[in-house]
Write a protein that holds these residues in place. Structure first.
Motif, PDB file in Angstrom:
ATOM      1  N   PRO A  38      44.675  35.149  44.009  1.00  0.00           N
ATOM      2  CA  PRO A  38      43.794  35.935  44.888  1.00  0.00           C
ATOM      3  C   PRO A  38      43.525  37.310  44.279  1.00  0.00           C
ATOM      4  CG  PRO A  38      45.997  35.718  45.836  1.00  0.00           C
ATOM      5  CD  PRO A  38      45.959  34.845  44.636  1.00  0.00           C
ATOM      6  N   VAL A  39      42.357  37.869  44.591  1.00  0.00           N
ATOM      7  CA  VAL A  39      41.954  39.121  43.967  1.00  0.00           C
ATOM      8  C   VAL A  39      42.769  40.291  44.483  1.00  0.00           C
ATOM      9  CG1 VAL A  39      40.058  40.734  43.622  1.00  0.00           C
ATOM     10  CG2 VAL A  39      39.626  38.286  43.561  1.00  0.00           C
TER      11      VAL A  39
ATOM     12  N   ILE B  63      52.159  37.680  41.697  1.00  0.00           N
ATOM     13  CA  ILE B  63      52.288  37.393  40.262  1.00  0.00           C
ATOM     14  C   ILE B  63      51.466  38.329  39.390  1.00  0.00           C
ATOM     15  CG2 ILE B  63      51.802  35.663  38.482  1.00  0.00           C
ATOM     16  CD1 ILE B  63      52.728  33.558  40.502  1.00  0.00           C
ATOM     17  N   LEU B  64      50.184  38.467  39.719  1.00  0.00           N
ATOM     18  CA  LEU B  64      49.307  39.251  38.849  1.00  0.00           C
ATOM     19  C   LEU B  64      49.712  40.732  38.780  1.00  0.00           C
ATOM     20  CD1 LEU B  64      47.199  38.167  37.044  1.00  0.00           C
ATOM     21  CD2 LEU B  64      45.462  38.639  38.766  1.00  0.00           C
TER      22      LEU B  64
ATOM     23  N   MET C 180      44.179  47.488  32.319  1.00  0.00           N
ATOM     24  CA  MET C 180      44.777  46.159  32.195  1.00  0.00           C
ATOM     25  C   MET C 180      44.680  45.425  33.529  1.00  0.00           C
ATOM     26  SD  MET C 180      45.928  46.013  29.101  1.00  0.00           S
ATOM     27  CE  MET C 180      47.137  44.720  29.070  1.00  0.00           C
ATOM     28  N   ALA C 181      44.917  46.160  34.613  1.00  0.00           N
ATOM     29  CA  ALA C 181      44.878  45.540  35.936  1.00  0.00           C
ATOM     30  C   ALA C 181      43.473  45.027  36.243  1.00  0.00           C
ATOM     31  CB  ALA C 181      45.321  46.551  36.989  1.00  0.00           C
TER      32      ALA C 181
ATOM     33  N   VAL D 140      39.708  38.381  34.757  1.00  0.00           N
ATOM     34  CA  VAL D 140      39.928  37.109  34.072  1.00  0.00           C
ATOM     35  C   VAL D 140      40.628  36.095  34.976  1.00  0.00           C
ATOM     36  CG1 VAL D 140      41.095  35.968  32.152  1.00  0.00           C
ATOM     37  CG2 VAL D 140      39.969  38.189  31.807  1.00  0.00           C
ATOM     38  N   PHE D 141      41.798  36.471  35.514  1.00  0.00           N
ATOM     39  CA  PHE D 141      42.626  35.474  36.197  1.00  0.00           C
ATOM     40  C   PHE D 141      42.259  35.273  37.661  1.00  0.00           C
ATOM     41  CE2 PHE D 141      45.187  36.991  32.648  1.00  0.00           C
ATOM     42  CZ  PHE D 141      45.448  35.791  32.016  1.00  0.00           C
ATOM     43  N   ALA D 142      41.693  36.307  38.270  1.00  0.00           N
ATOM     44  CA  ALA D 142      41.345  36.142  39.679  1.00  0.00           C
ATOM     45  C   ALA D 142      39.877  35.736  39.847  1.00  0.00           C
ATOM     46  CB  ALA D 142      41.644  37.424  40.444  1.00  0.00           C
ATOM     47  N   SER D 143      38.964  36.474  39.190  1.00  0.00           N
ATOM     48  CA  SER D 143      37.535  36.189  39.385  1.00  0.00           C
ATOM     49  C   SER D 143      37.093  34.948  38.622  1.00  0.00           C
ATOM     50  CB  SER D 143      36.694  37.376  38.927  1.00  0.00           C
ATOM     51  OG  SER D 143      36.861  38.434  39.809  1.00  0.00           O
ATOM     52  N   TRP D 144      37.289  34.950  37.303  1.00  0.00           N
ATOM     53  CA  TRP D 144      36.747  33.846  36.497  1.00  0.00           C
ATOM     54  C   TRP D 144      37.545  32.580  36.682  1.00  0.00           C
ATOM     55  CZ3 TRP D 144      35.912  36.681  31.151  1.00  0.00           C
ATOM     56  CH2 TRP D 144      34.926  37.678  31.335  1.00  0.00           C
TER      57      TRP D 144
END
Lengths: 354, 312
Positions: B168-169, B179-180, B152-153, B159-163
């Motif tokens: 931030p990654v 947050i992530l 999941m991580a 999805v949310f960091a790269s794309w």
């Protein structure tokens, strides 16, 4: 006891404080199928009067009262038909918000099990104050004061300490007194007591009943008391309605119903009370068989399988609840009349309504 | 003061648990294959002379009988001394304290998300019992619980960091870094909490006192939030305590995937380096936190349920 019993002034309008007519309550039996559990139940209570509703469990006593209070939807049920005129308004047509103003205020409710009727994690005081503040404009301090008065009124010793206690710190009898105090707290016109003493010890039962009778009589509060115990009903009720399999099978004054039962089921109930007199060795009479399941066949008298007087007509024609000859207000739903020596004679004019 | 007595009784019951934990972490050194001294010095370059080994044995007190070694280990730990890392020679306590804020931040945020999302989802599901919001949320939570966390991580990073580039990654810093990983960590706990909340609420809303509250004319919002949830929350609080332990443990995975500095990363690095004092110190530290948190939970339990205060 030296309390003067004052009859409250009869107010204008209907003769009845609560007048339930043709009530039909149903429970969901899965999907869109609803099974009726009461049929054409009619009950009425005059101001200041005690109505006793007696019948075995599942006979529709509690369901009728839950219907009147608008509590059926919360139990997976509904009221399919009927009227319940309380103080000139049909409770069954009221919105939930309007009903909520009546519940706990104009109608106080006492349930069977005081062990589970109070929220275990909230103190007695919080639950009493909460009820008072939901229905009156009392401030928090005034409500606490009133709660203390109420606990004294229901004869709870050391009331100030008990007020701060949690339900588990009180005995069953104490808790039921608290329930009575809560039911009385907003000066109701009617108290519905659903098996108020069933969960209590026999010695405590009498105290609680006496308290309930005294506190409601002196205030002219009407009472509907529901019980499967004829003894409880007999000790309190002015009028009695006997329910069987979702129907009222007999109703009348306590004297009429207890003294001259006109329905074989009532007769059976009375005979099954152990008498103080009479030989002890005799086997206690009981009513054989079990009541029919709800949603069963709709033809004939629902008591016929257990009735010692049943004839073939009982299987085809349901006897209507009709006035017993010569006794005003005394009604029974049977094709026969029962004489005082226990014999039956066919009645005239009992028309089947099935 | 029944509450104080209750807490006192709980505090006493913690002692044997802590003894067990300290013995296990102490024994860690001896459970690992090979000579503990060689393990301790394995990071040192070149051959180790036998005199040097003997010197280390004496320095670490390894020639003492085991009970004495254990006593001095516990004694030192009680004063906050967990020994030194065999690599940089830093004090283990210092390393943990340095890594701690990041981990606490992550765990705290994750727990907050878990509680908020879990309880509200559970309450909503119970209100719509048997209808689609109930089915959707219960299916969703089961699905979520069944997926491995690291996966999941990785998906979330992708999805949310790269794309999308919303976060931030990796690394740590402001809220945007938090947050992530906190969501990934928290939502898994939320799924467990939601399921328990739902069943607990369903049970409570069928209780007689709820019907009595309605018969007293109490409004539905108050019945739901005060009468029902107040009773339903009791098992949920216990689960929250257990989840906090789970979250602390899971930071190990999440901190590594998100390359966040923290106690979890410290532990993983120590394991990879066979840095026994650090492993021992970190595990002991996490265990102590876990026990303390559950002590606090037990205390809350007593506050929430007057019947339990009596029973203690």
């Amino acid at each position: 006891m030296t309390t003067t019993v004052s009859t409250p002034p009869v107010q204008e309008g209907s003769e009845f404080l609560l007048d339930v007519q043709d009530l039909r309550a149903e429970f969901r039996a899965g999907g869109n199928r609803w099974v009726p559990v009461t049929h054409d139940v009619s009950l009425s209570v005059r101001r200041g009067e005690v109505l006793g509703v007696v019948g075995e469990s599942g006979s529709g006593k509690s369901v009728s009262m839950a219907s009147v209070l608008g509590l059926m939807p919360y139990q997976g049920g509904r009221v399919a038909q009927g009227r319940a005129i309380f103080d000139g308004r049909d409770l069954l047509t009221l919105k939930e918000r309007e009903l909520r103003q009546i519940r706990g205020s104009k109608i106080g409710v006492i349930f069977q099990d005081p062990m589970t009727s109070l929220n275990p994690v909230r103190s007695i005081q919080r639950q009493m104050v909460e009820t008072l503040r939901a229905h009156t404009s009392l401030t928090s301090a005034e409500a606490k004061e009133r709660a203390l008065e109420l606990l004294r009124l229901v004869r709870i010793p050391d009331a100030a300490r008990r007020l701060r206690a949690y339900p588990h710190e009180l005995s069953g009898g104490m808790r039921q007194r608290v329930m009575i105090a809560i039911a009385l707290s907003c000066e109701p016109e009617l108290i519905i007591a659903d098996e108020p003493t069933t969960a209590l010890d026999v010695t405590v039962q009498a105290d609680v009943l006496a308290l309930l009778r005294q506190r409601t009589r002196e205030r002219g509060v009407s009472v509907v008391i529901i019980s499967h115990d004829v003894g409880v009903i007999a000790s309190l009720a002015d009028r009695i309605a006997v329910m069987y399999a979702g129907r009222v099978v007999e109703s009348g004054s306590a004297r009429q119903v207890l003294g001259h039962p006109q329905h074989p089921y009532t007769l059976g109930l009375l005979e099954s009370i152990p008498g103080v007199k009479g030989p002890r060795t005799e086997r206690l009479p009981s009513i054989p068989g079990l009541p029919p399941r709800p949603g069963g066949d709709e033809m004939g008298c629902s008591f016929r399988d257990r009735c010692r007087f049943a004839v073939s007509r009982c299987a085809t024609e349901r006897p209507a609840l009709a006035e017993v000859g010569g006794e005003p207000q005394h009604r029974a739903a049977c094709h026969f009349a029962i004489s005082d020596d226990g014999r039956v004679v066919p009645r005239e004019g009992v028309v089947g309504d099935a | 003061m029944p509450l104080m007595r209750f807490l006192g009784a709980r505090l006493v019951s913690v002692i044997p648990v802590m003894l067990g934990v300290s013995m296990l972490t102490f024994g860690l050194l001896y459970l690992m294959p090979g000579d503990p001294v060689l393990l301790l010095v394995s990071g040192v370059e070149g051959d180790v002379a036998s005199e040097q080994i003997q010197q280390i044995r004496e320095e670490f007190g390894l020639d003492d009988p085991l009970p004495m070694q254990y006593v001095s280990f516990v004694g030192a730990a009680l004063t906050g001394d967990l020994g030194r890392s065999i690599h940089q020679g830093h004090e283990v306590t210092g390393l943990i304290l340095e890594a701690l804020p990041n981990t606490l931040e992550l765990t705290g945020m994750a727990l907050l998300i878990a509680a908020l999302v879990g309880i509200s989802t559970g309450v909503i599901a119970s209100l719509f019992h048997g209808r689609w919001p109930d089915r959707v949320s219960m299916f969703g939570s089961l699905l979520w619980l069944s997926m491995p966390e690291f996966w999941m991580a990785i998906v979330a990073i992708m999805v949310f960091a790269s794309w999308l580039g919303w976060f931030p990654v990796f690394g740590a810093g402001g809220i945007e870094f938090l947050i992530l990983p906190a969501t990934i960590l928290g939502l898994r706990s939320a799924a467990a909490i939601a399921r328990l909340t739902r069943s607990s609420m369903l049970e409570v809303t069928h209780a007689q006192y709820i019907m009595t509250a309605r018969a007293r004319g109490i409004g539905e919002p108050k019945i739901l939030w005060v009468h029902a949830l107040r009773n339903a929350i009791i098992p949920i609080v216990t689960l929250l305590g257990l989840q906090l332990g789970y979250l602390l443990g899971s930071t190990v995975v999440v901190e590594v995937v998100f390359s966040r500095p923290g106690v979890g990363s410290l532990l993983i690095d120590a394991v990879l380096d066979k840095d026994v004092p650090v492993i021992r110190g970190t595990v002991l530290f996490l265990a102590v936190i876990y026990v303390l948190v559950n002590l606090i939970v037990d205390a809350t339990y007593g506050l929430l349920d007057p019947r339990i205060r009596e029973a203690a």
